[in-house]
Write a protein that holds these residues in place. Sequence first.
Motif, PDB file in Angstrom:
ATOM      1  N   ASP A 117       0.854  -1.187   0.000  1.00 29.73           N
ATOM      2  CA  ASP A 117       0.000   0.000   0.000  1.00 29.73           C
ATOM      3  C   ASP A 117       0.892   1.240   0.000  1.00 29.73           C
ATOM      4  OD1 ASP A 117      -1.993   1.838   0.178  1.00 29.73           O
ATOM      5  OD2 ASP A 117      -2.836   1.123   2.061  1.00 29.73           O
ATOM      6  N   TRP A 118       1.437   1.578  -1.146  1.00 37.32           N
ATOM      7  CA  TRP A 118       2.430   2.647  -1.223  1.00 37.32           C
ATOM      8  C   TRP A 118       1.810   4.030  -1.003  1.00 37.32           C
ATOM      9  CZ3 TRP A 118       1.615   6.234  -5.066  1.00 37.32           C
ATOM     10  CH2 TRP A 118       0.789   5.846  -6.138  1.00 37.32           C
ATOM     11  N   ARG A 119       0.500   4.182  -1.171  1.00 39.69           N
ATOM     12  CA  ARG A 119      -0.150   5.469  -0.934  1.00 39.69           C
ATOM     13  C   ARG A 119      -0.241   5.787   0.553  1.00 39.69           C
ATOM     14  NH1 ARG A 119      -2.717   2.826  -4.885  1.00 39.69           N
ATOM     15  NH2 ARG A 119      -3.005   3.833  -6.927  1.00 39.69           N
ATOM     16  N   ASP A 159       9.047 -11.657   9.660  1.00 41.54           N
ATOM     17  CA  ASP A 159       9.804 -10.774   8.784  1.00 41.54           C
ATOM     18  C   ASP A 159       8.865  -9.789   8.090  1.00 41.54           C
ATOM     19  OD1 ASP A 159      12.190 -11.927   9.444  1.00 41.54           O
ATOM     20  OD2 ASP A 159      12.295 -13.217   7.670  1.00 41.54           O
ATOM     21  N   LEU A 160       9.401  -8.615   7.776  1.00 45.58           N
ATOM     22  CA  LEU A 160       8.609  -7.563   7.153  1.00 45.58           C
ATOM     23  C   LEU A 160       9.433  -6.859   6.096  1.00 45.58           C
ATOM     24  CD1 LEU A 160       6.338  -5.369   6.957  1.00 45.58           C
ATOM     25  CD2 LEU A 160       7.475  -4.221   8.874  1.00 45.58           C
ATOM     26  N   ILE A 161       8.833  -6.670   4.918  1.00 48.53           N
ATOM     27  CA  ILE A 161       9.388  -5.799   3.890  1.00 48.53           C
ATOM     28  C   ILE A 161       8.494  -4.566   3.828  1.00 48.53           C
ATOM     29  CG2 ILE A 161       9.913  -5.500   1.445  1.00 48.53           C
ATOM     30  CD1 ILE A 161      10.501  -8.421   1.216  1.00 48.53           C
ATOM     31  N   PRO A 162       8.964  -3.422   4.317  1.00 47.48           N
ATOM     32  CA  PRO A 162       8.135  -2.213   4.279  1.00 47.48           C
ATOM     33  C   PRO A 162       7.933  -1.710   2.859  1.00 47.48           C
ATOM     34  CG  PRO A 162      10.335  -1.704   5.069  1.00 47.48           C
ATOM     35  CD  PRO A 162      10.275  -3.197   4.935  1.00 47.48           C
ATOM     36  N   SER A 163       7.110  -0.699   2.738  1.00 52.13           N
ATOM     37  CA  SER A 163       6.794  -0.167   1.414  1.00 52.13           C
ATOM     38  C   SER A 163       7.993   0.482   0.750  1.00 52.13           C
ATOM     39  CB  SER A 163       5.644   0.849   1.519  1.00 52.13           C
ATOM     40  OG  SER A 163       5.468   1.520   0.301  1.00 52.13           O
ATOM     41  N   GLY A 164       8.772   1.229   1.522  1.00 51.47           N
ATOM     42  CA  GLY A 164       9.856   1.988   0.929  1.00 51.47           C
ATOM     43  C   GLY A 164       9.347   3.280   0.317  1.00 51.47           C
ATOM     44  N   ALA A 170       9.201   2.607  -9.703  1.00 51.88           N
ATOM     45  CA  ALA A 170       8.788   1.522  -8.820  1.00 51.88           C
ATOM     46  C   ALA A 170       7.303   1.237  -8.954  1.00 51.88           C
ATOM     47  CB  ALA A 170       9.142   1.872  -7.374  1.00 51.88           C
ATOM     48  N   MET A 171       6.493   2.289  -9.120  1.00 55.37           N
ATOM     49  CA  MET A 171       5.051   2.094  -9.299  1.00 55.37           C
ATOM     50  C   MET A 171       4.759   1.306 -10.569  1.00 55.37           C
ATOM     51  SD  MET A 171       3.275   5.650  -7.998  1.00 55.37           S
ATOM     52  CE  MET A 171       4.403   6.758  -8.841  1.00 55.37           C
ATOM     53  N   VAL A 202      -9.438   2.275  -4.402  1.00 54.33           N
ATOM     54  CA  VAL A 202      -8.412   3.327  -4.372  1.00 54.33           C
ATOM     55  C   VAL A 202      -7.286   3.019  -5.339  1.00 54.33           C
ATOM     56  CG1 VAL A 202      -6.689   4.496  -2.939  1.00 54.33           C
ATOM     57  CG2 VAL A 202      -8.950   3.991  -1.997  1.00 54.33           C
ATOM     58  N   GLY A 203      -6.791   1.783  -5.328  1.00 57.04           N
ATOM     59  CA  GLY A 203      -5.648   1.413  -6.152  1.00 57.04           C
ATOM     60  C   GLY A 203      -5.987   0.372  -7.197  1.00 57.04           C
TER      61      GLY A 203
END
Length: 228
Positions: A117-119, A159-164, A170-171, A202-203
Motif C-alpha cells: 500500500d504505497w499510498r 519478517d517484514l518488507i516495508p513499502s519503501g 517503482a510504481m 483506491v488502487g
Amino acid sequence: AGALIGMAYALLREGVDRTFRRADQIEAMTGLPVLAMVPTLRGSITPIAHVLRKPVSPYAEALRKLHIGLELSEAAQSPKTVLVSSAVPGEGKTVLVASMGRMLASHGRRILMIDCDWRNPRLHKAFQCQNRNGLAELLCDRPERIEDCIFTDTLSGADLIPSGVFTPQAMRYLTTDRMKMILHALAPRYDMILIDSAPVLVGAEVLTLSRMVDKVAFMVRWGNTKRD
C-alpha cells in the motif's frame, strides 16, 4: 403504543441501514464464504501486542480460524501468498496483516509481511521500523540483496518488507513480472507471505496483484462498509 412505535423504529432503521451486519448478507451478495468474524478490541493494548499477551483470546482465535480457512481453501496444498485487501480505507486490513503475521510467527511459522500500500504505508509504523529500504527499492534493484530490505520482529520472529519510498519507476514495476519474480523468489523461504495492499476502490494495481498470489482475503468492516 410504545411497543408499536419501537417496532416501527427498528424496521425503519434496518431498512435504511446499507451496511453489512451479518455474515449471510455478505455471502448472499458476493457468493463468497466468510472465513472468520474478527472482533474489535477495546483498551490500550494494540492488536499486534494483544496476540502475544493474550494468545487464547477471542481475537486471537478468530485469526487462527481465518488462517485455517485459508489453508483448507485448497485441497492440494496450502496457499503460500495471500493478498489482503478491502473496498475502502479504514476497514482494518493493515491491523489484520500485522496481528496475524505476528501471531503465526510466534507459533513457529515462517511468516513474511509485505507492504504494497504505497499510498498509505503503515506496516512499518505498526512494527516501529524504518521505511527507508523496502519494496520500492527492491523493485528497482536498490539495494541488490533482498535481505537488506527485510526487517525482523524480535518479539515474534516475523519478517517484514516495508513499502519503501515509491518512485514512478517503482510504481510501474509493481504490476509487472518483476513483482511476480520477487514473490516467487521469496515463497520457498516462508510458510506464508501476507501482502497488505491498497483498497480496491483506491488502487487499480490491486487487480493485477491479485493475479500474482494464491489467495485473496477481502476485509469487510461490520456496520461500516456500504453494501454498494
